[in-house]
Design a protein around this motif. Structure first.
Motif, short mmCIF file in Angstrom:
data_model
loop_
_atom_site.label_atom_id
_atom_site.label_comp_id
_atom_site.label_asym_id
_atom_site.label_seq_id
_atom_site.Cartn_x
_atom_site.Cartn_y
_atom_site.Cartn_z
N ILE A 165 0.91 -1.14 -0.09
CA ILE A 165 -0.43 0.23 -0.28
C ILE A 165 1.11 0.76 -0.10
N VAL A 166 1.92 1.15 0.78
CA VAL A 166 2.82 2.71 0.62
C VAL A 166 2.89 2.42 -0.68
N LEU A 167 3.41 1.36 -1.06
CA LEU A 167 4.24 1.59 -2.73
C LEU A 167 3.55 2.37 -3.80
N TYR A 168 2.20 1.74 -3.64
CA TYR A 168 1.21 2.30 -4.67
C TYR A 168 1.08 3.44 -3.94
N ALA A 169 0.66 3.93 -2.32
CA ALA A 169 0.73 5.04 -2.59
C ALA A 169 1.56 6.44 -3.19
N LEU A 170 3.19 5.64 -2.90
CA LEU A 170 4.01 6.87 -3.27
C LEU A 170 4.17 7.22 -4.56
N ASN A 171 3.46 5.49 -5.69
CA ASN A 171 3.60 6.35 -6.86
C ASN A 171 2.63 7.05 -7.31
N PRO A 182 2.57 13.63 -6.47
CA PRO A 182 2.13 14.33 -7.93
C PRO A 182 4.00 15.02 -7.52
N THR A 183 4.32 14.89 -9.11
CA THR A 183 5.22 14.79 -9.34
C THR A 183 6.23 15.89 -8.90
N ILE A 184 5.38 16.55 -9.16
CA ILE A 184 5.91 17.82 -8.16
C ILE A 184 5.88 17.91 -7.05
N ILE A 185 5.76 17.47 -6.39
CA ILE A 185 6.28 17.43 -5.07
C ILE A 185 7.51 16.46 -4.81
N PHE A 186 7.69 15.93 -5.49
CA PHE A 186 9.20 15.45 -5.69
C PHE A 186 10.30 16.39 -6.22
N GLY A 187 9.65 17.41 -6.58
CA GLY A 187 10.54 17.97 -7.44
C GLY A 187 11.03 19.68 -6.06
N LEU A 188 9.92 19.73 -5.63
CA LEU A 188 9.95 20.83 -3.90
C LEU A 188 10.70 20.14 -3.83
N PHE A 189 10.04 18.87 -3.02
CA PHE A 189 11.25 18.23 -1.55
C PHE A 189 12.31 18.08 -2.42
N GLY A 190 12.90 17.47 -4.13
CA GLY A 190 14.67 17.46 -4.37
C GLY A 190 15.07 19.38 -4.01
N LEU A 234 10.98 4.41 -8.47
CA LEU A 234 11.23 3.38 -7.82
C LEU A 234 9.81 2.76 -7.43
N PRO A 235 8.55 2.90 -6.85
CA PRO A 235 7.37 2.65 -6.89
C PRO A 235 6.95 1.60 -7.89
N THR A 236 7.08 2.45 -9.40
CA THR A 236 7.29 1.22 -10.33
C THR A 236 7.66 0.23 -10.57
N LEU A 237 9.05 0.64 -10.41
CA LEU A 237 10.08 -0.69 -10.02
C LEU A 237 10.00 -1.88 -9.52
N THR A 238 9.78 -1.58 -8.35
CA THR A 238 9.07 -2.67 -7.32
C THR A 238 8.24 -3.25 -7.42
N VAL A 239 7.19 -2.27 -7.63
CA VAL A 239 5.81 -3.72 -7.63
C VAL A 239 6.07 -4.04 -9.06
N SER A 240 6.67 -3.81 -10.07
CA SER A 240 6.99 -4.89 -11.25
C SER A 240 8.11 -6.03 -11.07
N LEU A 243 12.44 -0.56 -17.71
CA LEU A 243 11.36 0.19 -18.74
C LEU A 243 10.54 0.85 -18.45
N LEU A 244 10.22 0.21 -17.98
CA LEU A 244 8.46 1.80 -17.50
C LEU A 244 9.03 2.67 -17.22
N GLY A 245 9.52 2.06 -15.71
CA GLY A 245 10.66 2.98 -15.39
C GLY A 245 10.88 4.25 -15.99
N LEU A 246 11.44 4.06 -16.84
CA LEU A 246 12.84 5.39 -18.00
C LEU A 246 11.70 5.82 -18.41
N ALA A 247 10.53 5.31 -19.08
CA ALA A 247 9.44 5.84 -19.78
C ALA A 247 8.91 7.11 -18.78
N ARG A 248 8.93 6.42 -18.28
CA ARG A 248 7.98 7.22 -17.31
C ARG A 248 9.24 8.88 -16.80
#
Ligand SMILES: Nc1ncnc2c1ncn2[C@@H]1O[C@H](COP(=O)(O)OP(=O)(O)OP(=O)(O)O)[C@@H](O)[C@H]1O
Ligand SMILES: [Mg+2]
Lengths: 271, 281
Positions: B101-107, B110-118, B144-150, B194-199
């Motif tokens: 559940i944590v992983l899916y939530a992380l997925n 919104p990416t802007i949050i990652f940007g802000l955090f970064g 990370l979540p995409t890759l881990t879930v896969s 590959l899915l992660g890279l595409a993202r």
């Protein structure tokens, strides 16, 4: 002589429910032991305690002591991996890795022991001969094992377990998914192992047990009903349940917690 | 009669919805293609951009995108593999669902949050400024979540008999992981990557003010230098609404980006079908 396995007051649980109760039995080394009994009587559960495969089920619990070579295997100090190297196991369905026949035989040993190339070849030839597969596959060792027939795959699975050189091999209905001829080949290979290693086999087929067993354990409703030499069980059984079962008749097993008039009817296969 | 009518209506709704989704994709790709193709040429792909992107090509932007997603993938893969293996092999079974559940939530963050955090971590706290390393870390965390879930799904689909077989041969947990679990989830690992890279290739918001700059850089010569990517290039050129040449080049860059993402997705789809073949055997 010290028995190889010795079980004292063993009860096996999945959660709270006792599946197998009050087992007291010893097995001598280098014999072929068949465990027979109706479906659901706990044969597989008992078999999987000998190499602690039951540990995969989190709710499993073992009470009493299971001694292998005098050591309690359910003790905390037991190295389960080492135990399983000594006590190999083969299941009902063949398990083949998508690799060559050669690599399938070596799959286990190669990981457990450091060996030279030349030794690899020796092990492959030796074990494939032991399971009577050598003549059929010696010209295509490098081709995929997935191309083999079910019966050949099962013999290859046994070869992989034998290559590790276990002292005991556990077989859980190894022929029940095979046709008559392939099953015969497996019987022959078990006969071939006689006197070399200990074989403990669960089977539904009474004729198979009759042909290859030295000792027979008859289980019924989670308990050992009767155990003895093959001759004893099949020719002069002591208990009425055993008599009925080996004649292929129905036996009535009361289910605990139900009204006593409710019984399940169980019948041996192979008749 | 009514039930049949309901069935027909339901079928029509589904069919229309599918049609809309598919045609939308075709329209978008079609527009990008028709507008971008006029900018496309060998020199466009192999030249550096000049005059703030209004003339010249997008060579370094393509290179930058590839460098950035590759480094993010390289950083993310071992972490994802470790997480997935830990989750399936070591974590207490009752905690496994919670971890998923944590992983899916992380997925879903919104990416802007990652940007802000970064930006907060790399820009303010560590003071490394706008740099390749910030972008790498941010994108690595993002995929990370995409890759881990896969990877986790691939591990879960390994037949139980392989596990049992390995254990019954006397393999230790670590040996089981090395010899059976990882090799048999190989295709899952590659698809996830590959899915992660595409993202990551399509990501703009998270790296806009942490890793990428619009002009003045070619390839970063150190981890601390900024990088330029197709995404940022498009964003900036698209704002030059009055300059037709800039807009054409934006479409051209968009076409290049779409082609990269499509290529990665198609390869991953191809590999995914391989997994299914493997599983059916
Ligand atoms: N993992 C498990 N969790 C809970 N109960 C189990 C589990 N495995 C087996 N049981 C129960 O234990 C009982 C004995 O099962 P077991 O598989 O040992 O029987 P068996 O004699 O091998 O039967 P069969 O001849 O059909 O293989 C059954 O009632 C079964 O429902
Ligand atoms: Mg069974």
């Amino acid at each position: 002589m010290m028995p190889l396995f010795s079980l004292n007051n063993v009860s096996l649980f999945y959660g709270k429910a006792p599946i197998v109760r009050d087992i007291n039995i010893t097995f001598a080394e280098k014999r072929v032991i068949c465990i027979i009994g109706p479906s659901g009587s706990g044969k597989s559960t008992l078999l999987r305690t000998f190499n602690r495969m039951n540990d995969l089920t989190p709710s499993f619990e073992c009470k009493g002591s299971v001694l292998f070579d005098g050591h309690d295997i359910y003790n905390n100090g037991t190295k389960v991996c080492q135990l399983r190297q000594h006590v190999g196991m083969v299941f009902q369905k063949p398990c083949i890795f998508p690799k060559s026949i050669y690599d399938n035989v070596l799959f286990g040993v190669r990981q457990l022991y450091r060996m030279k190339k030349i030794e690899h070849q020796q092990v492959v030839e030796e074990t494939l001969k032991a399971v009577y597969l050598w003549d059929e596959v010696k010209d295509k060792l490098r081709s995929s094992a997935l191309e083999l027939s079910q019966g050949q795959q099962q013999r290859l699975t046994i070869a992989r377990a034998l290559a590790v050189k276990p002292r005991v091999i556990l077989l859980d209905e190894p022929t029940s998914s095979l046709d008559h001829k392939s099953a015969g080949a497996i019987d022959a290979l078990i006969n071939n192992l006689k006197g070399e290693i200990t074989v403990i086999m669960v089977t539904h087929k009474l004729d198979q047990a009759r042909r290859i067993a030295d000792d027979v354990v008859f289980m019924c409703d989670g308990m050992i009903c009767e155990a003895g030499t093959s001759k004893h069980i099949f020719e002069t059984p002591g208990k009425s349940e055993t008599k009925c079962y080996i004649k292929g008749e129905e036996i009535n097993v009361p289910i605990k917690g139900f009204v006593s008039s409710q019984v399940i009817r169980l019948k041996a296969e192979g008749y | 009669m009514i039930r049949r009518a309901k069935g027909v209506i339901f079928f029509s709704i589904c069919a229309i919805a599918t049609l809309i989704a598919v045609s939308l994709l075709f329209v978008i790709v079609g527009v990008i293609f028709s507008k971008g193709i006029s900018a496309f040429s060998v020199t466009f792909l192999t030249e550096e951009s000049k005059n703030f992107g209004q003339t010249g090509g997008i060579f370094f932007q393509i290179l930058g995108t590839i460098i950035l997603i590759t480094s993010a993938g390289i950083l993310s893969l071992p972490i994802a593999l470790g997480t997935a293996v830990y989750q399936t092999e070591y974590l207490w079974p009752s905690f496994r669902r919670a971890a998923s559940i944590v992983l899916y939530a992380l997925n879903g963050v919104p990416t802007i949050i990652f940007g802000l955090f970064g930006y907060a971590v790399f820009g303010l706290l560590l003071n490394v400024g706008v740099s390749w390393v910030s972008g790498t870390f941010i994108l690595a965390i993002m995929i990370l979540p995409t890759l881990t879930v896969s990877i986790k799904e691939a591990i879960d689909s390994i037949p139980v008999k392989y596990r049992e077989s390995g254990l019954s041969l006397g393999f230790s947990k670590w040996k089981l992981i090395r010899v059976i679990i990882i090799p048999h989830s190989f295709f899952g690992i590659v698809t996830g990557l590959l899915l992660g890279l595409a993202r990551a290739a399509g990501e703009t918001a998270a790296i806009m003010f942490t890793a990428t700059v619009f002009s003045g850089v070619n390839v970063p010569r150190s981890f601390l230098e900024p990088i330029t990517t197709l995404q940022t290039h498009i964003l900036v050129l698209a704002q030059e609404a009055l300059n037709p040449q800039a807009r054409t080049n934006a479409w051209g860059a968009a076409l290049a980006l779409v082609m990269i993402v499509f290529f990665i997705s198609i390869v991953s789809m191809f590999i995914r079908s391989r997994i299914r073949l493997e599983a059916e055997r």
